[in-house]
Design a protein around this motif. Sequence first.
Motif, short mmCIF file in Angstrom:
data_model
loop_
_atom_site.label_atom_id
_atom_site.label_comp_id
_atom_site.label_asym_id
_atom_site.label_seq_id
_atom_site.Cartn_x
_atom_site.Cartn_y
_atom_site.Cartn_z
N GLN A 5 0.83 -1.20 0.00
CA GLN A 5 0.00 0.00 0.00
C GLN A 5 0.86 1.24 0.00
OE1 GLN A 5 -3.36 0.08 -0.21
NE2 GLN A 5 -3.37 -2.16 -0.34
N ASN A 6 0.67 2.09 -1.01
CA ASN A 6 1.27 3.43 -1.05
C ASN A 6 2.78 3.39 -0.81
OD1 ASN A 6 1.17 6.23 -1.32
ND2 ASN A 6 1.05 6.53 0.89
N LEU A 7 3.45 2.52 -1.54
CA LEU A 7 4.89 2.31 -1.33
C LEU A 7 5.71 3.40 -2.01
CD1 LEU A 7 6.71 0.06 -0.01
CD2 LEU A 7 6.98 -0.85 -2.32
N GLY A 19 4.48 5.92 -4.49
CA GLY A 19 3.20 5.54 -3.91
C GLY A 19 2.48 4.47 -4.69
N ILE A 20 3.11 3.30 -4.86
CA ILE A 20 2.43 2.25 -5.61
C ILE A 20 1.72 1.28 -4.66
CG2 ILE A 20 4.15 2.42 -7.48
CD1 ILE A 20 5.08 -0.40 -6.68
N THR A 42 13.36 -2.11 -8.07
CA THR A 42 13.27 -1.35 -6.81
C THR A 42 12.06 -1.82 -6.00
OG1 THR A 42 14.28 0.55 -7.88
CG2 THR A 42 13.15 0.96 -5.80
N THR A 43 10.95 -2.07 -6.69
CA THR A 43 9.75 -2.58 -6.02
C THR A 43 10.06 -3.90 -5.33
OG1 THR A 43 8.33 -1.50 -7.66
CG2 THR A 43 7.34 -3.25 -6.34
N MET A 44 10.70 -4.81 -6.04
CA MET A 44 11.04 -6.12 -5.48
C MET A 44 11.96 -5.96 -4.27
SD MET A 44 9.40 -8.35 -7.22
CE MET A 44 9.48 -9.68 -8.41
N THR A 57 3.21 0.52 3.31
CA THR A 57 3.26 -0.72 4.08
C THR A 57 3.36 -1.93 3.16
OG1 THR A 57 0.84 -0.82 4.12
CG2 THR A 57 1.92 0.14 6.05
N VAL A 58 4.06 -2.95 3.66
CA VAL A 58 4.15 -4.25 3.00
C VAL A 58 3.60 -5.27 4.00
CG1 VAL A 58 5.68 -5.99 1.98
CG2 VAL A 58 6.23 -3.54 1.75
#
Length: 242
Positions: A5-7, A19-20, A42-44, A57-58
């Motif tokens: 959420q909103n990464l 903010g993904i 970067t996401t990973m 949050t993850v």
Amino acid sequence: MLSIQNLHAAYGKVQVLHGISLDVPKGKVVTLIGSNGAGKTTTMRAISGMIKPKEGTVTLAGKNVTGMDSHQIARAGLAHSPEGRRVFATMSVTDNLLLGAFPRFTRSRPRGDIEHDLQNAMELFPRLRERRHQLAGTLSGGEQQMLAMARAVMLNPEVILLDEPSMGLAPILVDEVFRIIQRLKQEGRTMLLVEQFAAAALAVADYGYVLENGRISVHGPADKLQNDPAVQAAYLGGGHSH
């Protein structure tokens, strides 16, 4: 199963993710596609604890793992097969696989039947069975990729992150990697796949997200994205399928 959420994530002062949010439901394959530099790796890394998110949050299997170290997130059930095929070159193929199961030996993950899973991995990756006594450093690039994937499976994780599993592989090996992903899917594995071959990724996935400049530009069921003219023009044109 895995929810982001909103990464937001950055390297130093360079903001990469803006903010993904994405969800990987249990037993599903979700793919993240996008051009080079869009922020896929970067996401990973932010999910698996290799870098700390700036905000957002993850959540993994109902547990908030945001900001935890990689080994803690692995114990919570996340297996990351990173780009660049990091294997332990001076150890045998079998020992690499057993190392993938290490948190199960120490009981920080449910132990289950490790020997059975080792045999299963050898069945899934026949090339590894042939070379099980070889040092991992002597394997070809394609075989090292198989080993990195098999090692992730040996954690018996809640979720597997596959980061560019086809990178640098010959077309025949790319096909084999996707066959294996298809089989893992049939086994009910939950996977988040980052992949340069968007067409192949969408063909195996249930759901897809398109990342552009650190933001999700479009998402939906994989078959819908396959037929989306904008996605086709940007990602499914020449050189992106095999």
